[in-house]
Motif scaffolding. Structure first.
Motif, mmCIF file in Angstrom:
data_model
loop_
_atom_site.group_PDB
_atom_site.id
_atom_site.type_symbol
_atom_site.label_atom_id
_atom_site.label_comp_id
_atom_site.label_asym_id
_atom_site.label_seq_id
_atom_site.Cartn_x
_atom_site.Cartn_y
_atom_site.Cartn_z
ATOM 1 N N ALA A 130 51.884 -2.153 -20.639
ATOM 2 C CA ALA A 130 51.939 -3.434 -21.347
ATOM 3 C C ALA A 130 50.907 -4.402 -20.804
ATOM 4 O O ALA A 130 50.238 -5.134 -21.561
ATOM 5 C CB ALA A 130 53.337 -4.031 -21.229
ATOM 6 N N GLN A 131 50.746 -4.436 -19.464
ATOM 7 C CA GLN A 131 49.750 -5.327 -18.863
ATOM 8 C C GLN A 131 48.335 -4.948 -19.276
ATOM 9 O O GLN A 131 47.492 -5.812 -19.555
ATOM 10 C CB GLN A 131 49.896 -5.291 -17.336
ATOM 11 N N HIS A 132 48.054 -3.626 -19.350
ATOM 12 C CA HIS A 132 46.735 -3.169 -19.813
ATOM 13 C C HIS A 132 46.517 -3.557 -21.261
ATOM 14 O O HIS A 132 45.418 -3.993 -21.659
ATOM 15 C CB HIS A 132 46.625 -1.654 -19.654
ATOM 16 N N SER A 133 47.581 -3.420 -22.077
ATOM 17 C CA SER A 133 47.468 -3.764 -23.500
ATOM 18 C C SER A 133 47.205 -5.250 -23.681
ATOM 19 O O SER A 133 46.371 -5.655 -24.504
ATOM 20 C CB SER A 133 48.754 -3.354 -24.221
ATOM 21 N N VAL A 134 47.917 -6.068 -22.911
ATOM 22 C CA VAL A 134 47.707 -7.515 -22.999
ATOM 23 C C VAL A 134 46.291 -7.881 -22.577
ATOM 24 O O VAL A 134 45.606 -8.693 -23.238
ATOM 25 C CB VAL A 134 48.743 -8.251 -22.131
ATOM 26 N N ALA A 135 45.813 -7.300 -21.506
ATOM 27 C CA ALA A 135 44.457 -7.594 -21.038
ATOM 28 C C ALA A 135 43.415 -7.195 -22.069
ATOM 29 O O ALA A 135 42.425 -7.914 -22.296
ATOM 30 C CB ALA A 135 44.204 -6.861 -19.719
ATOM 31 N N LYS A 136 43.666 -6.058 -22.739
ATOM 32 C CA LYS A 136 42.724 -5.585 -23.761
ATOM 33 C C LYS A 136 42.685 -6.547 -24.945
ATOM 34 O O LYS A 136 41.620 -6.896 -25.469
ATOM 35 C CB LYS A 136 43.133 -4.185 -24.207
ATOM 36 N N ARG A 137 43.881 -7.014 -25.376
ATOM 37 C CA ARG A 137 43.930 -7.933 -26.512
ATOM 38 C C ARG A 137 43.277 -9.272 -26.171
ATOM 39 O O ARG A 137 42.682 -9.919 -27.025
ATOM 40 C CB ARG A 137 45.385 -8.141 -26.929
ATOM 41 N N ARG A 138 43.430 -9.682 -24.904
ATOM 42 C CA ARG A 138 42.792 -10.932 -24.490
ATOM 43 C C ARG A 138 41.267 -10.855 -24.632
ATOM 44 O O ARG A 138 40.620 -11.803 -25.091
ATOM 45 C CB ARG A 138 43.173 -11.263 -23.050
#
Length: 532
Positions: free
Chosen positions: A258-266
């Motif tokens: 989830a943290q990787h996904s959030v960072a990618k979307r940012r």
């Protein structure tokens, strides 16, 4: 008043601030309850609370009637006679006066309903193996085992509402242990709580109460039933721990993803916002941050919940007790080498005659009834006592671990006690040796006076084994008296690996069987080998 002993929300805190129990609640119903627990778990403290020799910090204890206690270490006044211990001396005197025709109200009041007290006393003594013992015998003339049986007879004769027994079969031979088990199996006069590690005795009780981590769990039936229930419980606890660990790993993986996904979307949002008006870009960024916070927060909550479940599962899985290891090369004795030779020896006190040869790394179980001189023989071999006559030759270093474990200076640390016995060993070697006996790191710095019974045994073993020179003949006198059930098993396993010659005195038949002795000797009026 209830016929049970009831402890409610019981807590006890020692003067140094450490707690024995916090909120302990348990009911001991009529019948015989075997109270078990690891060394240092608080069994003796609980008995002292039940007898009011200690007062609880909080909570209450309800006791139905008077409490009678058989302590682990008996003390009897010099000159005391059997009738006095049994508590019937005045009744017997009144009965004798009535037989002489001196019938007075005081004599009748003293006798009460106990007109047959002498017959009941002799019958009870006979049941416990003291058949024919005169009631005017001085207790000082009895062996230690006979004294224990006499005091137990006194308690059974009095039929108290609550009977507390602390290791009643310590130092008793096998027949005496069986008699105690039979006597308690037929005891139905109130509440009886027995603290013991004697498996045969525990097999005959009505229920097992285990004191573990400040809580008591009661299991119906004897020790075998308890073992089966515990094995089932621990198998389930191990499976629950594996499930909890797997869930924790899964939740950690989901949070990371989830943290990787959030960072990618940012990153993607930042690039898309470069061509947007600042107001619109800021609104989208705040919405994305809020959504990302909810997502990662949810996963963090799930991870914390999984960690909490894993910690709870770990608490349900019991830790193994420290394993004793006796792999000391300096104690090795070649096969066939003579380690002890006794010729025409007469032991003091008992007058038993002994001829004996011990060779190589033999493991000898020394058997015999109470009072036959087993401890005396060990002391003669150790050089602590001179025989009345005969020749004693022990050409190898020898050490004796006594029953009372009085080798330790209570004011010194465990490491300090060993260093005093082996001043040339050096601190590193002392601590390495202590680690093999379960005293790793800071545990070696504990004051000897603060040790539990099992810890004191291991510390005493360290003093004996690490002393200079290292013993090639090691003798242990009733070493299981101070051990819990797991400790007895570990000691037997360790002694099987000992490389020197070994002589063990014990009335614990299961322990001796687990020891796998290469030779069994029985001491009576003479010393002889036992087949099988």
């Amino acid at each position: 008043m209830s016929s049970s002993v009831i402890c409610t929300d019981l807590s006890h805190t020692w003067p140094d601030g450490t707690s024995a129990f916090t909120g302990l609640t348990v009911t001991f119903p009529p019948g015989v309850t075997g109270l078990i627990g690891a060394n240092g778990s608080g069994k003796t403290t609980l008995l002292r609370l039940l007898t009011s020799t200690l007062q609880p910090t909080r909570g209450s204890i309800s006791v139905p009637g008077p409490v009678a206690v058989l302590p682990q270490n008996l003390t009897t006044r010099t000159g005391t006679r059997v009738a006095q211990v049994l508590g019937i001396e005045q009744t017997l005197a009144a009965l004798a006066a009535v037989e002489r025709g001196q019938v007075t109200p005081q004599h009748l009041e003293t006798i009460g309903q106990d007109w047959d007290v002498e017959q009941r006393a002799h019958a009870l003594l006979a049941d416990l193996g003291l058949d024919g013992l005169p009631l005017d015998t001085e207790v000082a003339a009895l062996s230690g085992g006979q004294a224990v049986l006499l005091h137990l007879a006194a308690l059974l004769l009095a039929r108290p509402g609550v009977l507390l027994l602390d290791e009643p079969t310590n130092n008793l031979d096998h027949p005496a242990r069986q008699r105690v088990a039979r006597a308690l199996a037929g005891w139905r006069h109130g509440v009886c709580v027995v603290v013991s590690h004697d498996r045969d005795l525990l097999e005959s009780v009505d229920r097992i109460a285990e004191l573990h981590q400040g809580r008591i769990t009661v299991h119906g039936g004897g020790f075998s039933s308890y073992e089966q229930a515990l094995a089932t419980q621990q198998a389930a606890a191990q499976q629950a721990l594996r499930t909890a660990e797997a869930d924790e790993r899964r939740q950690h993986r989901d949070l990371t993803q989830a943290q990787h996904s959030v960072a990618k979307r940012r990153k993607q949002g930042a690039r898309a916002g470069e061509n947007m008006p600042k107001i619109l870009a800021g609104a989208r960024r705040r919405a994305a941050q809020k959504s990302a916070g909810k997502l990662t927060g949810l996963h963090q909550q799930r991870l914390e919940a999984a960690r909490h479940a894993r910690r709870q599962a770990e608490e349900a899985v019991r830790e193994e007790d420290p394993v004793i290891r006796l792999d000391l090369p300096a104690t090795t004795v070649p096969a066939g080498r003579s380690v002890a030779r006794l010729r025409e020896v007469v032991l003091p006190h008992t007058g038993a005659r002994v001829d004996l040869d011990i060779y190589g790394p033999q493991r000898v179980a020394l058997l015999g009834d109470n009072g036959t001189g087993k401890t005396t023989l060990l002391r003669v071999l150790a050089g602590d006592l001179e025989p009345e006559q005969g020749v004693v030759e022990v050409p190898v270093p020898v050490r004796l671990l006594p029953q009372r474990l009085d080798l330790l200076d209570p004011d010194r640390s465990v490491a300090g006690n060993v260093a005093a016995a082996a001043p040339g060993l050096g601190d590193n070697r002392v601590r390495a040796g202590l680690a093999r006996l379960g005293f790793a790191g800071r545990r070696a710095d504990q004051p000897a006076g603060s040790l539990s019974g099992g810890e004191a045994l291991r510390a005493s073993l360290a003093v004996v084994l690490l002393a200079e020179p290292a013993p090639q003949l090691l003798m242990l006198d009733e070493p299981t008296n101070n051990l819990d059930l797991a400790g007895v098993e570990h000691l037997a396993a360790a002694l099987r690996t000992y490389r020197g010659a070994l002589i063990v005195v014990s009335h614990d038949q299961r322990f001796l069987t687990d020891l796998h002795p290469t030779r069994r000797l029985r001491l009576n009026h003479t010393l002889s080998d036992v087949d099988g």
